[in-house]
Each structure stands twice: as C-alpha cells, then as structure tokens.
Design a protein around this motif. Structure first.
Motif, PDB file in Angstrom:
ATOM      1  N   ARG A 158      37.020  38.902  38.731  1.00  0.00           N
ATOM      2  CA  ARG A 158      38.116  38.696  37.795  1.00  0.00           C
ATOM      3  C   ARG A 158      38.340  37.202  37.651  1.00  0.00           C
ATOM      4  O   ARG A 158      37.883  36.409  38.475  1.00  0.00           O
ATOM      5  CB  ARG A 158      39.391  39.394  38.241  1.00  0.00           C
ATOM      6  CG  ARG A 158      39.874  38.939  39.597  1.00  0.00           C
ATOM      7  CD  ARG A 158      41.099  39.674  40.039  1.00  0.00           C
ATOM      8  NE  ARG A 158      42.245  38.829  39.743  1.00  0.00           N
ATOM      9  CZ  ARG A 158      43.484  39.219  39.738  1.00  0.00           C
ATOM     10  NH1 ARG A 158      43.776  40.459  39.975  1.00  0.00           N
ATOM     11  NH2 ARG A 158      44.457  38.402  39.485  1.00  0.00           N
ATOM     12  N   SER A 159      39.064  36.810  36.610  1.00  0.00           N
ATOM     13  CA  SER A 159      39.335  35.392  36.384  1.00  0.00           C
ATOM     14  C   SER A 159      40.313  34.884  37.429  1.00  0.00           C
ATOM     15  O   SER A 159      41.063  35.665  38.022  1.00  0.00           O
ATOM     16  CB  SER A 159      39.896  35.183  34.979  1.00  0.00           C
ATOM     17  OG  SER A 159      41.123  35.868  34.836  1.00  0.00           O
ATOM     18  N   PRO A 160      40.319  33.577  37.689  1.00  0.00           N
ATOM     19  CA  PRO A 160      41.223  33.012  38.697  1.00  0.00           C
ATOM     20  C   PRO A 160      42.698  33.337  38.443  1.00  0.00           C
ATOM     21  O   PRO A 160      43.465  33.516  39.385  1.00  0.00           O
ATOM     22  CB  PRO A 160      40.978  31.504  38.606  1.00  0.00           C
ATOM     23  CG  PRO A 160      39.626  31.364  38.001  1.00  0.00           C
ATOM     24  CD  PRO A 160      39.447  32.555  37.108  1.00  0.00           C
ATOM     25  N   ASP A 161      43.091  33.440  37.166  1.00  0.00           N
ATOM     26  CA  ASP A 161      44.493  33.726  36.846  1.00  0.00           C
ATOM     27  C   ASP A 161      44.765  35.208  36.573  1.00  0.00           C
ATOM     28  O   ASP A 161      45.877  35.589  36.237  1.00  0.00           O
ATOM     29  CB  ASP A 161      44.942  32.890  35.648  1.00  0.00           C
ATOM     30  CG  ASP A 161      44.113  33.159  34.400  1.00  0.00           C
ATOM     31  OD1 ASP A 161      43.223  34.045  34.430  1.00  0.00           O
ATOM     32  OD2 ASP A 161      44.346  32.486  33.386  1.00  0.00           O
ATOM     33  N   GLY A 162      43.755  36.054  36.696  1.00  0.00           N
ATOM     34  CA  GLY A 162      43.920  37.491  36.509  1.00  0.00           C
ATOM     35  C   GLY A 162      43.992  37.959  35.062  1.00  0.00           C
ATOM     36  O   GLY A 162      44.297  39.121  34.812  1.00  0.00           O
ATOM     37  N   THR A 163      43.665  37.104  34.108  1.00  0.00           N
ATOM     38  CA  THR A 163      43.753  37.488  32.696  1.00  0.00           C
ATOM     39  C   THR A 163      42.514  38.239  32.199  1.00  0.00           C
ATOM     40  O   THR A 163      42.578  38.933  31.199  1.00  0.00           O
ATOM     41  CB  THR A 163      43.977  36.261  31.806  1.00  0.00           C
ATOM     42  OG1 THR A 163      42.909  35.336  32.018  1.00  0.00           O
ATOM     43  CG2 THR A 163      45.317  35.599  32.114  1.00  0.00           C
ATOM     44  N   ILE A 164      41.396  38.079  32.880  1.00  0.00           N
ATOM     45  CA  ILE A 164      40.162  38.788  32.528  1.00  0.00           C
ATOM     46  C   ILE A 164      39.694  39.517  33.786  1.00  0.00           C
ATOM     47  O   ILE A 164      39.455  38.896  34.820  1.00  0.00           O
ATOM     48  CB  ILE A 164      39.071  37.835  32.014  1.00  0.00           C
ATOM     49  CG1 ILE A 164      39.568  37.053  30.803  1.00  0.00           C
ATOM     50  CG2 ILE A 164      37.800  38.619  31.675  1.00  0.00           C
ATOM     51  CD1 ILE A 164      38.615  35.983  30.306  1.00  0.00           C
ATOM     52  N   THR A 165      39.570  40.840  33.673  1.00  0.00           N
ATOM     53  CA  THR A 165      39.251  41.650  34.852  1.00  0.00           C
ATOM     54  C   THR A 165      38.155  42.653  34.531  1.00  0.00           C
ATOM     55  O   THR A 165      38.229  43.340  33.505  1.00  0.00           O
ATOM     56  CB  THR A 165      40.500  42.427  35.323  1.00  0.00           C
ATOM     57  OG1 THR A 165      41.564  41.504  35.528  1.00  0.00           O
ATOM     58  CG2 THR A 165      40.235  43.178  36.600  1.00  0.00           C
ATOM     59  N   LEU A 166      37.164  42.734  35.409  1.00  0.00           N
ATOM     60  CA  LEU A 166      36.177  43.801  35.319  1.00  0.00           C
ATOM     61  C   LEU A 166      36.764  44.978  36.079  1.00  0.00           C
ATOM     62  O   LEU A 166      36.785  44.998  37.303  1.00  0.00           O
ATOM     63  CB  LEU A 166      34.840  43.358  35.911  1.00  0.00           C
ATOM     64  CG  LEU A 166      33.691  44.341  35.749  1.00  0.00           C
ATOM     65  CD1 LEU A 166      33.402  44.615  34.281  1.00  0.00           C
ATOM     66  CD2 LEU A 166      32.449  43.813  36.434  1.00  0.00           C
ATOM     67  N   ASN A 167      37.296  45.959  35.343  1.00  0.00           N
ATOM     68  CA  ASN A 167      37.998  47.082  35.938  1.00  0.00           C
ATOM     69  C   ASN A 167      37.070  48.110  36.562  1.00  0.00           C
ATOM     70  O   ASN A 167      37.441  48.766  37.528  1.00  0.00           O
ATOM     71  CB  ASN A 167      38.857  47.808  34.890  1.00  0.00           C
ATOM     72  CG  ASN A 167      39.789  46.872  34.179  1.00  0.00           C
ATOM     73  OD1 ASN A 167      39.349  46.069  33.361  1.00  0.00           O
ATOM     74  ND2 ASN A 167      41.066  46.952  34.481  1.00  0.00           N
ATOM     75  N   ARG A 168      35.910  48.287  35.971  1.00  0.00           N
ATOM     76  CA  ARG A 168      34.958  49.263  36.488  1.00  0.00           C
ATOM     77  C   ARG A 168      33.555  48.708  36.311  1.00  0.00           C
ATOM     78  O   ARG A 168      33.203  48.250  35.224  1.00  0.00           O
ATOM     79  CB  ARG A 168      35.096  50.590  35.740  1.00  0.00           C
ATOM     80  CG  ARG A 168      34.287  51.682  36.368  1.00  0.00           C
ATOM     81  CD  ARG A 168      34.387  53.044  35.704  1.00  0.00           C
ATOM     82  NE  ARG A 168      35.522  53.233  34.831  1.00  0.00           N
ATOM     83  CZ  ARG A 168      35.560  54.189  33.912  1.00  0.00           C
ATOM     84  NH1 ARG A 168      34.547  55.009  33.749  1.00  0.00           N
ATOM     85  NH2 ARG A 168      36.612  54.315  33.142  1.00  0.00           N
ATOM     86  N   ASP A 169      32.765  48.753  37.373  1.00  0.00           N
ATOM     87  CA  ASP A 169      31.402  48.232  37.364  1.00  0.00           C
ATOM     88  C   ASP A 169      30.458  49.350  37.788  1.00  0.00           C
ATOM     89  O   ASP A 169      30.562  49.847  38.898  1.00  0.00           O
ATOM     90  CB  ASP A 169      31.285  47.035  38.311  1.00  0.00           C
ATOM     91  CG  ASP A 169      29.907  46.406  38.314  1.00  0.00           C
ATOM     92  OD1 ASP A 169      29.154  46.591  37.330  1.00  0.00           O
ATOM     93  OD2 ASP A 169      29.568  45.717  39.295  1.00  0.00           O
TER      94      ASP A 169
END
Length: 173
Positions: free
Chosen positions: A54-65
C-alpha cells in the motif's frame, strides 16, 4: 462518490484471469500503481504500490492479491483514493504486469484476462488485453490532477515487452 464532471475521487481497479491448465505453472498477474510528483511527472515514480503493498499514506491499497487467478470474478483489487492524495502528486499510472517466473508469458497466453476500472457503480473502462496480446505488461489508466486540483481519468492501454521490475520504471514515460 463524485460525478465525472467534478473529477475523480475514489476508484477501484479489478483484474481477472483464468488459472493455468492443470500441470502447468501458475499464471500470476499483478496490478501496479505508480505515483508521480509535479516536478517529475514523467520521471521516476515517487513510489509504487504492487505485490501486497500500500502507499505510505494509505491512499492506494492493493486489497486482494491473487497468485493463481483461482476464484470467481475479479481476483485482484486495488483501491485508489485520489481525493486524499497529497497535492505534490499530480499523476498516477496504473498497469498490469505478468510475473515471468516460469518462462516468458504474454497476455495472449493467459485465458480470460480483463481489467475493469470503476468509480462507485460507474465503469470508467474495461479492457481484455486483446489489443496488447503480445505484451508481458501494459498500462491501463492514467489519472492526472488538473489546474483546479480535480483528478481526471484517461484510458491508457499500452503494451510493454519487459519484465515486471523494468516495467515499473518505464510505465510512466
């Protein structure tokens, strides 16, 4: 959720593919997001989100891989909260890379690939990768911040013939 005329606020990128045939190595596709700053919008990414991160600030997250494509529907999901990104970031490129662990694979080798980008219930784009069937990676979307601070979406299907690590350096150029 916003309307498209007000700019993009929060999107979901979903990716699907069929598992590899029994007895063959797994197909592993990955969503990758690269963020760029105003002073280097086409240079090296400020940071990447991919492979269970995820991004350092939590704005972009890979929710499922997913590493196999097994399951129903879309197997991999990334959320981009563009409206929460710091003003220093003015460009985000989203792509898909095929892991090349068991020999070279291209999109045409993998059954039923598709990527969908949505804001709420509105589909912004959907691609099945047939236009880039000979590629090992592809960009699928570009989000840019306009002069008024609003995020805009641009469909950006472009194929690359490179490994996933090199793709992350090349995808925004």
């Amino acid at each position: 959720m916003s309307t498209l005329s007000k700019g993009i606020e929060k999107v979901e990128v979903t990716l699907k593919w069929d598992p590899s045939p029994l007895g063959t190595p797994d197909n592993d596709l990955d969503i990758v997001a690269a963020t760029y700053t105003a002073d280097a919008p086409h240079g090296e990414p400020a940071y990447l989100v991919h492979f269970d991160s995820r991004s350092p600030d939590g704005t972009i997250t890979l929710n499922r891989d997913s590493r196999t494509g097994q399951g129903f529907g879309f197997d991999e999901i990334m959320t981009l909260e563009l409206d929460r990104l710091a003003e220093t970031y003015t460009r985000v490129i989203v792509g898909v890379a095929i892991q090349q662990g068991e020999g070279r694979k291209v999109f045409g080798d993998i059954a039923n690939t598709a990527v969908r980008i949505r804001e709420g219930y509105t589909d912004l784009t959907e691609h099945d990768f047939t236009e880039v069937a000979g590629a090992t990676a592809a960009t699928v979307a570009e989000f840019t911040r306009d002069e008024g601070g609003q995020w805009r979406f641009h469909s950006a299907l472009r194929g690359f013939d490179t490994d996933p690590n090199a793709f992350t350096s090349e995808m925004g150029r």
